[in-house]
Design a protein around this motif. Structure first.
Motif, PDB file in Angstrom:
ATOM      1  N   THR A 114       0.870  -1.202   0.251  1.00 32.91           N
ATOM      2  CA  THR A 114      -0.119   0.147   0.053  1.00 32.91           C
ATOM      3  C   THR A 114       0.815   1.186   0.162  1.00 32.91           C
ATOM      4  O   THR A 114       0.469   2.307  -0.853  1.00 32.91           O
ATOM      5  CB  THR A 114      -0.959   0.015   1.192  1.00 32.91           C
ATOM      6  OG1 THR A 114      -1.653  -1.145   1.399  1.00 32.91           O
ATOM      7  CG2 THR A 114      -1.780   1.129   1.130  1.00 32.91           C
ATOM      8  N   GLU A 115       1.868   1.299   0.761  1.00 32.97           N
ATOM      9  CA  GLU A 115       2.667   2.424   0.916  1.00 32.97           C
ATOM     10  C   GLU A 115       3.375   2.653  -0.484  1.00 32.97           C
ATOM     11  O   GLU A 115       3.607   4.045  -0.729  1.00 32.97           O
ATOM     12  CB  GLU A 115       3.707   2.416   1.945  1.00 32.97           C
ATOM     13  CG  GLU A 115       3.139   2.428   3.424  1.00 32.97           C
ATOM     14  CD  GLU A 115       2.160   3.541   3.644  1.00 32.97           C
ATOM     15  OE1 GLU A 115       2.621   4.616   3.113  1.00 32.97           O
ATOM     16  OE2 GLU A 115       1.110   3.372   4.383  1.00 32.97           O
ATOM     17  N   ARG A 116       3.980   1.526  -1.096  1.00 35.34           N
ATOM     18  CA  ARG A 116       4.618   1.921  -2.387  1.00 35.34           C
ATOM     19  C   ARG A 116       3.640   2.351  -3.353  1.00 35.34           C
ATOM     20  O   ARG A 116       3.769   3.207  -4.262  1.00 35.34           O
ATOM     21  CB  ARG A 116       5.249   0.393  -2.744  1.00 35.34           C
ATOM     22  CG  ARG A 116       5.969   0.514  -4.222  1.00 35.34           C
ATOM     23  CD  ARG A 116       6.178  -0.590  -4.735  1.00 35.34           C
ATOM     24  NE  ARG A 116       4.904  -0.946  -5.638  1.00 35.34           N
ATOM     25  CZ  ARG A 116       4.865  -2.124  -6.168  1.00 35.34           C
ATOM     26  NH1 ARG A 116       5.882  -3.005  -6.447  1.00 35.34           N
ATOM     27  NH2 ARG A 116       3.754  -2.379  -6.987  1.00 35.34           N
ATOM     28  N   LYS A 117       2.429   1.895  -3.214  1.00 37.16           N
ATOM     29  CA  LYS A 117       1.280   2.272  -4.304  1.00 37.16           C
ATOM     30  C   LYS A 117       1.094   3.761  -4.005  1.00 37.16           C
ATOM     31  O   LYS A 117       0.946   4.361  -5.008  1.00 37.16           O
ATOM     32  CB  LYS A 117      -0.046   1.375  -3.985  1.00 37.16           C
ATOM     33  CG  LYS A 117      -1.248   1.774  -4.728  1.00 37.16           C
ATOM     34  CD  LYS A 117      -1.193   1.774  -6.275  1.00 37.16           C
ATOM     35  CE  LYS A 117      -2.306   2.149  -6.870  1.00 37.16           C
ATOM     36  NZ  LYS A 117      -2.386   2.070  -8.255  1.00 37.16           N
ATOM     37  N   GLU A 132       3.905   5.617  -5.684  1.00 33.15           N
ATOM     38  CA  GLU A 132       3.889   5.588  -6.932  1.00 33.15           C
ATOM     39  C   GLU A 132       2.427   6.660  -7.654  1.00 33.15           C
ATOM     40  O   GLU A 132       2.858   7.378  -8.643  1.00 33.15           O
ATOM     41  CB  GLU A 132       3.377   4.343  -7.447  1.00 33.15           C
ATOM     42  CG  GLU A 132       4.613   3.454  -7.499  1.00 33.15           C
ATOM     43  CD  GLU A 132       4.356   2.123  -7.778  1.00 33.15           C
ATOM     44  OE1 GLU A 132       3.533   1.577  -8.118  1.00 33.15           O
ATOM     45  OE2 GLU A 132       5.416   1.344  -8.012  1.00 33.15           O
ATOM     46  N   ASP A 133       1.447   6.653  -6.897  1.00 32.49           N
ATOM     47  CA  ASP A 133       0.326   7.413  -7.445  1.00 32.49           C
ATOM     48  C   ASP A 133       0.705   8.868  -7.239  1.00 32.49           C
ATOM     49  O   ASP A 133       0.444   9.762  -7.798  1.00 32.49           O
ATOM     50  CB  ASP A 133      -0.722   7.145  -6.499  1.00 32.49           C
ATOM     51  CG  ASP A 133      -1.341   5.816  -6.840  1.00 32.49           C
ATOM     52  OD1 ASP A 133      -0.911   5.158  -7.913  1.00 32.49           O
ATOM     53  OD2 ASP A 133      -2.329   5.168  -5.943  1.00 32.49           O
ATOM     54  N   GLN A 134       1.409   9.299  -5.869  1.00 28.16           N
ATOM     55  CA  GLN A 134       1.870  10.548  -5.725  1.00 28.16           C
ATOM     56  C   GLN A 134       2.902  10.972  -6.990  1.00 28.16           C
ATOM     57  O   GLN A 134       2.691  12.200  -7.454  1.00 28.16           O
ATOM     58  CB  GLN A 134       2.460  10.682  -4.366  1.00 28.16           C
ATOM     59  CG  GLN A 134       2.651  12.104  -3.994  1.00 28.16           C
ATOM     60  CD  GLN A 134       1.465  12.738  -3.722  1.00 28.16           C
ATOM     61  OE1 GLN A 134       0.622  12.420  -3.035  1.00 28.16           O
ATOM     62  NE2 GLN A 134       1.303  14.051  -3.880  1.00 28.16           N
ATOM     63  N   LEU A 135       3.854   9.989  -7.209  1.00 26.41           N
ATOM     64  CA  LEU A 135       4.789  10.699  -8.380  1.00 26.41           C
ATOM     65  C   LEU A 135       3.854  10.608  -9.661  1.00 26.41           C
ATOM     66  O   LEU A 135       4.294  11.469 -10.488  1.00 26.41           O
ATOM     67  CB  LEU A 135       5.906   9.511  -8.324  1.00 26.41           C
ATOM     68  CG  LEU A 135       6.939   9.176  -7.322  1.00 26.41           C
ATOM     69  CD1 LEU A 135       7.755   8.004  -7.421  1.00 26.41           C
ATOM     70  CD2 LEU A 135       7.739  10.538  -7.284  1.00 26.41           C
ATOM     71  N   ARG A 136       3.156   9.873  -9.945  1.00 27.02           N
ATOM     72  CA  ARG A 136       2.561   9.839 -10.881  1.00 27.02           C
ATOM     73  C   ARG A 136       1.527  11.335 -11.110  1.00 27.02           C
ATOM     74  O   ARG A 136       1.435  12.055 -12.157  1.00 27.02           O
ATOM     75  CB  ARG A 136       1.276   8.671 -11.198  1.00 27.02           C
ATOM     76  CG  ARG A 136       0.804   8.712 -12.498  1.00 27.02           C
ATOM     77  CD  ARG A 136      -0.025   7.276 -12.632  1.00 27.02           C
ATOM     78  NE  ARG A 136       0.558   6.041 -12.286  1.00 27.02           N
ATOM     79  CZ  ARG A 136       0.519   5.402 -11.351  1.00 27.02           C
ATOM     80  NH1 ARG A 136      -0.340   5.740 -10.354  1.00 27.02           N
ATOM     81  NH2 ARG A 136       1.385   4.387 -11.157  1.00 27.02           N
ATOM     82  N   TYR A 137       0.996  11.818 -10.053  1.00 25.40           N
ATOM     83  CA  TYR A 137       0.241  12.821  -9.744  1.00 25.40           C
ATOM     84  C   TYR A 137       1.279  13.921 -10.245  1.00 25.40           C
ATOM     85  O   TYR A 137       0.790  15.162 -10.721  1.00 25.40           O
ATOM     86  CB  TYR A 137      -0.302  12.989  -8.331  1.00 25.40           C
ATOM     87  CG  TYR A 137      -1.024  14.536  -8.254  1.00 25.40           C
ATOM     88  CD1 TYR A 137      -2.276  14.614  -8.789  1.00 25.40           C
ATOM     89  CD2 TYR A 137      -0.264  15.206  -7.277  1.00 25.40           C
ATOM     90  CE1 TYR A 137      -2.612  15.948  -8.674  1.00 25.40           C
ATOM     91  CE2 TYR A 137      -0.665  16.651  -7.151  1.00 25.40           C
ATOM     92  CZ  TYR A 137      -1.958  17.004  -7.632  1.00 25.40           C
ATOM     93  OH  TYR A 137      -2.473  18.157  -7.346  1.00 25.40           O
ATOM     94  N   TYR A 138       2.381  14.009  -9.464  1.00 28.08           N
ATOM     95  CA  TYR A 138       3.253  14.948  -9.790  1.00 28.08           C
ATOM     96  C   TYR A 138       3.510  15.188 -11.213  1.00 28.08           C
ATOM     97  O   TYR A 138       3.670  16.452 -11.864  1.00 28.08           O
ATOM     98  CB  TYR A 138       4.562  14.939  -8.860  1.00 28.08           C
ATOM     99  CG  TYR A 138       4.204  15.219  -7.589  1.00 28.08           C
ATOM    100  CD1 TYR A 138       3.575  16.155  -7.119  1.00 28.08           C
ATOM    101  CD2 TYR A 138       5.104  14.391  -6.532  1.00 28.08           C
ATOM    102  CE1 TYR A 138       3.231  16.262  -5.689  1.00 28.08           C
ATOM    103  CE2 TYR A 138       4.928  14.622  -5.112  1.00 28.08           C
ATOM    104  CZ  TYR A 138       4.072  15.562  -4.802  1.00 28.08           C
ATOM    105  OH  TYR A 138       4.021  15.812  -3.277  1.00 28.08           O
TER     106      TYR A 138
END
Length: 531
Positions: free
Chosen positions: A282-285, A288-294
């Motif tokens: 979950t933490e990795r997900k 990754e979602d945060q990086l994708r958002y950025y």
């Protein structure tokens, strides 16, 4: 069998049996090496000898324990069996003796024993079933010998482990691992083993989950799509199946799990079950979602900067047009002091508007974070500002704008002005005589938003609708209306970016825009801003 008062006497065993199914001569059975016990008609244990207690590894409570005194019961494949499904329970339910049904019992110390039960119902003189008697024969030695003989018959002397044998070794090996949920499944996906990591990640205690199908960890939509069954099938065919996605804990919360399901075989290549290893990512997900958002945010800002030449041009056209018109009026009435004063004031207002736009554009282009541009914005003031920009064309075309009271929301003032300007301009452009634009507002929970079924359930929205009485268009072309450089009416002027920019502005505000229209009946553009 003859009757003596309340007892029945067996001529073969010379042993008295009471009409309620109990043995009077219990000393005989106490000393027998075979494990014997009795139950009443409801399944409650009424008697057991020492051999039975030694076999079970525990002492059951008379009148409280039901069916059997074993700690746990399994079938010979290693699948857990509830006590009310054991041979003794079947005998009482079916009123017949059960034969040749081997079982595996587990003692509290973890030792497992193969047994062959011999349950038989007991009846009184009137034929009423009063209970049952069962003898448990320990056949562990025989089963081990059978396996040894089977293994020795092979040239390489392989060991044909049952799933239960594999599971016992497996359990000891993985029980202490806490960073991974490690399960043992039978061929149908039912859970046979549960380590501490599984309890930590999924939230179930071992006694709560054993015997249940691993489908319980999957979202309803994944269950409906038969994802668990497809993973089992893939593992059976290919030897292993992997999957990454949302899973469900006991408390209903979700976690992002990476799953590996591996087929387990005996040494004769027979499938005996599956191992299932799950890791909580979950933490990795989230990272990754945060990086994708950025990344998406940066891409979005780059596109916005590329398009800003169009935006600036679009917004600056109307003030420039007004300055030219007012300058022309001024030139024609240079001797009329009142007209001169009025038009100079209008020219100054239009010039101020242009200056504010240029300032906003420069401010926007210098900022990398859209969040810094958000501030409480009164949409009534935004609408009044747009009306001032369009006062000439509204007067020329006789435009009537009717509006309910609009909210104050957290937004980017410049972009909200652009949104209102584009939607009103669009309504005027595609209007007939005497254009009427109605702007309505209400606060709405998303489950009532038929126009947008994908809005998050936890939000409430500001819904603002712009309805005109223009020429309209076919509803099947609604999605094309928001595409960049696309025009539904080819004969009209414009670049085709106005509505595309509206959609981008709404996305910047985490909202949604849609349109409903019919030819000849106008159009309604509806926007949703999260509260």
């Amino acid at each position: 069998m003859e009757s003596k008062g309340n007892t029945l006497v067996s001529p073969f065993m010379k042993e008295e049996i009471t009409t309620d199914g109990f043995f009077n001569g219990r000393n005989l059975f106490e000393d027998m090496p075979a494990a014997l016990y009795t139950c009443d008609a409801e399944g409650k244990i009424t008697f057991f000898n020492q051999a039975a207690a030694d076999l079970w590894g525990r002492t059951p409570e008379i009148g409280k324990d039901s069916w059997c005194g074993s700690w746990k019961i399994f079938d010979t494949s290693g699948f857990p069996v509830n006590h009310d499904q054991c041979p003794m329970a079947a005998t009482l339910k079916e009123r017949r003796k059960i034969e040749n049904q081997e079982m595996v019992i587990e003692r509290p110390d973890g030792k497992r024993i193969y047994v062959l039960p011999h349950p038989k119902p007991l009846f009184d003189a009137k034929g009423n079933m009063t209970g049952a008697i069962n003898m448990l024969v320990d056949i562990t030695y025989i089963k081990v010998k059978e396996n040894q003989e089977m293994a020795s018959s092979k040239t390489e002397t392989p060991k044909n482990l049952t799933l239960m044998d594999s599971e016992e070794r497996y359990h000891k090996m993985i029980d202490e691992i806490q960073d991974y949920a490690i399960l043992l499944l039978n061929k149908d996906g039912y859970i046979l083993n549960w380590n501490q990591g599984a309890e930590k990640i999924k939230g179930y205690l071992e006694e709560e989950i054993l015997g249940k199908n691993f489908r319980v960890f999957y979202l309803p939509e994944d269950q409906e799509a038969q994802l668990p069954e497809r993973l089992i099938s893939e593992a059976s065919t290919k030897g292993k199946a992997t999957h990454e996605g949302w899973r469900v804990r006991k408390d209903g919360t979700k976690f992002w799990g990476y799953v590996v399901i591996t087929t387990l075989h005996d040494d004769y290549k027979n499938v005996i079950g599956f191992s299932k290893v799950t890791r909580d990512l979950t933490e990795r997900k989230k990272a990754e979602d945060q990086l994708r958002y950025y990344a998406q945010n940066i891409e979005s800002q780059n596109k916005q900067l590329e398009q800003y030449a169009y935006i600036a041009s679009h917004d600056l056209q109307e003030p420039l047009r007004k300055i030219r018109v007012f300058a022309g009026i001024l030139e024609e009435n240079i001797e009329n002091h009142t007209i001169v004063k009025t038009n100079i004031d209008k020219i100054n207002t239009a010039a101020s508007r242009m200056s504010a736009l240029i300032t906003d554009i420069l401010k926007y282009s210098q900022l990398s974070q859209l969040d810094k541009l958000f501030q409480p914005t009164n949409l009534n003031e935004v609408l009044n500002s747009v009306k001032e920009d369009f006062d000439l064309i509204m007067e020329e075309k006789g435009v009537l704008i009717e509006s309910s009271q609009l909210p104050v929301l957290n937004g980017i003032p410049m972009q909200l002005h652009q949104l209102f300007a584009n939607l009103i301009s669009n309504a005027i452009k595609f209007s007939r005589e005497n254009p009427v634009i109605k702007i309505s507002y209400r606060k709405i929970s998303n489950e009532k938003v038929a126009e947008c079924p994908d809005l998050p359930f936890e939000n409430t929205y500001h819904q603002i609708s712009f309805t005109d009485n223009g020429i309209g268009f076919e509803q099947q072309y609604a999605d094309q209306a928001f595409k960049l450089f696309h025009r539904l009416h080819e004969k009209t002027s414009g670049t085709g970016i106005g509505l595309a920019l509206c959609k981008k502005i709404i996305e910047n505000h985490k909202g949604y825009i849609c349109v409903h229209s019919e030819p000849g009946k106008g159009a309604t553009f509806t926007v949703f801003f999260p509260v």
